[in-house]
Motif scaffolding. Structure first.
Motif, PDB file in Angstrom:
ATOM      1  N   GLU A 120       0.832  -1.218   0.000  1.00 28.05           N
ATOM      2  CA  GLU A 120       0.000   0.000   0.000  1.00 28.05           C
ATOM      3  C   GLU A 120       0.859   1.258   0.000  1.00 28.05           C
ATOM      4  O   GLU A 120       0.537   2.248  -0.652  1.00 28.05           O
ATOM      5  N   ILE A 121       1.972   1.197   0.749  1.00 32.84           N
ATOM      6  CA  ILE A 121       2.864   2.377   0.788  1.00 32.84           C
ATOM      7  C   ILE A 121       3.554   2.537  -0.566  1.00 32.84           C
ATOM      8  O   ILE A 121       3.651   3.639  -1.098  1.00 32.84           O
ATOM      9  N   SER A 122       4.000   1.403  -1.149  1.00 32.31           N
ATOM     10  CA  SER A 122       4.615   1.477  -2.489  1.00 32.31           C
ATOM     11  C   SER A 122       3.662   2.136  -3.475  1.00 32.31           C
ATOM     12  O   SER A 122       4.064   2.956  -4.284  1.00 32.31           O
ATOM     13  N   GLU A 123       2.411   1.729  -3.409  1.00 30.90           N
ATOM     14  CA  GLU A 123       1.447   2.271  -4.371  1.00 30.90           C
ATOM     15  C   GLU A 123       1.260   3.771  -4.155  1.00 30.90           C
ATOM     16  O   GLU A 123       1.188   4.542  -5.110  1.00 30.90           O
ATOM     17  N   LYS A 124       1.228   4.175  -2.884  1.00 28.29           N
ATOM     18  CA  LYS A 124       1.100   5.620  -2.610  1.00 28.29           C
ATOM     19  C   LYS A 124       2.350   6.358  -3.105  1.00 28.29           C
ATOM     20  O   LYS A 124       2.255   7.476  -3.599  1.00 28.29           O
ATOM     21  N   GLN A 125       3.516   5.731  -2.965  1.00 28.49           N
ATOM     22  CA  GLN A 125       4.746   6.365  -3.461  1.00 28.49           C
ATOM     23  C   GLN A 125       4.652   6.540  -4.972  1.00 28.49           C
ATOM     24  O   GLN A 125       5.065   7.555  -5.522  1.00 28.49           O
TER      25      GLN A 125
END
Ligand code: SF4
Length: 375
Positions: A212-217
């Motif tokens: 989820e954090i990767s996608e937000k990045q």
């Protein structure tokens, strides 16, 4: 038009995440450039399109190669091909290798595009990746290149790093934007089999980042770069208008290319072939009439899959009528229904007759593409 790629397989030290073929720089001598020239003379007949528009030194670390070797290779390409009047000549460099005299030499050799492996502007992240430079060295290298006169500079950044956050990624992106660069290649960290990093993950000594954090990045990448005038023209590549990589665009737009050096791949629309990933075997291969080169013919199934894999990742997309025609002629009913599903869900769009993945969905491009392949 076609392109020439030279794989320079030497690195000062190996980074913890990297699985590209490379060996220590202590094994670099002039024998390498001599073999590249020899290979070029023997292999050039395999490319049908004789007008070369791009030359790309990749690696490994091409900035470890002496200028005299680079010159020897560029001169040899002029002897074998017609070179476009304004070719794009790129070299990948490590920030540590950039000095004012190196920058001047590159310009003298006709190199007009630099791709610099920055990866992050945070020292702790660079140390984690096993890079030999720090953030300030990267900034200095870019300024040195600009002072020398380079106006086509690309930097590589990696997101999805363990322990990274939206804030740390935002910091690296904004540092990049301050540097007046023209091109950005951003890759999600991948865990390749056999690398020290992957071994640490398997032993539980490194925790991968939450998806989820990767996608937000990734979404942040889109926002920050578009606000700064960049066009997201391929899943991992963004550029100011007129600064798209001509060499890499050739791969995505089905142009021919010749790959020289160990592990390099070549393509001439009829077949794809690749060199052994070993300096010794590559040299033996050249001496034995390419005994160790492997190849695969491009049949209709491979051609279809390659069109999906390369074109859908770009802003150019695929001509929808052409795609529908190929699907009908090959009787690809399951793929037709997958296409319909993704179009309905907005993961694919049709724009001016071209079917493409909208940039905000690039993060899930692998799964969309895998649904559309002939297996
Ligand atoms: S990431 Fe680049 S510099 Fe590091 S080992 Fe791989 S090829 Fe060499």
């Amino acid at each position: 038009m076609s392109g020439i790629y030279i794989h320079v397989p030497f690195c000062y030290k190996k980074c913890s995440y990297c699985d590209f073929y490379s060996v220590g720089r202590n094994r670099l001598n002039e024998d390498f450039a001599n073999h590249v020239v020899e290979e070029l003379k023997l292999q050039n007949i395999n490319i049908n399109d004789r007008l070369v528009k791009t030359i790309y030194f990749g690696g490994g670390t091409p900035s470890q190669l002496p200028a005299s070797d680079i010159q020897k290779i560029i001169s040899a390409t002029h002897g074998c091909f017609a070179i476009d009047s304004n070719p794009e000549i790129t070299i990948e460099v490590n920030p540590d290798d950039i000095t004012p005299s190196a920058a001047k030499e590159y310009l003298r050799l006709g190199i007009n595009r630099i791709s610099i492996g920055v990866q992050s502007f945070i020292d702790a992240e660079l140390a984690f990746l096993g890079r030999r430079h720090d953030a300030q060295t990267a900034v200095n290298a870019i300024k040195t290149l600009q002072d020398a006169g380079f106006d086509n500079i690309s930097i590589d950044l990696i997101y999805g790093l363990p322990n990274s956050t939206l804030q740390s990624w935002d910091f690296s992106l904004r540092e990049a934007m301050k540097l007046n660069i023209q091109h950005l290649s951003c890759y999600h960290l991948t865990y390749e089999e056999g690398t020290p990093l992957t071994r640490k993950v398997k032993k539980g000594r490194v925790q991968t980042l939450d998806e989820e954090i990767s996608e937000k990045q990734f979404q942040l990448l889109n926002q920050v770069t578009s606000a700064n005038g960049f066009i997201h023209y391929e899943v991992s590549n963004l550029a100011k208008p007129d600064y798209f990589s001509r060499h890499n665009s050739g791969y995505w737009l089905d142009e021919e290319y010749l790959g020289l050096g160990p592990s390099a791949h070549s393509y001439n629309k009829l077949k794809r072939w690749w060199n052994p990933a070993s300096i010794e075997t590559w040299k033996n291969s050249i001496q034995s009439g390419f005994e160790y080169v492997e190849s695969e013919p491009i049949d209709s199934k491979t051609r279809f899959n390659e069109m999906i894999i390369t074109r859908l990742r770009t802003i150019w997309g695929i001509d929808y009528d052409l795609l529908a025609k190929v699907i009908n002629s090959l009787n690809l009913h399951p793929i037709r229904s997958q296409l319909g599903k993704h179009l309905k869900g907005g993961r694919l769009i049709i724009e001016n007759g071209k079917i493409k993945i909208p940039p905000k969905r690039y993060f899930i491009s692998d799964s969309i593409i895998s649904d559309l392949l002939i297996v």
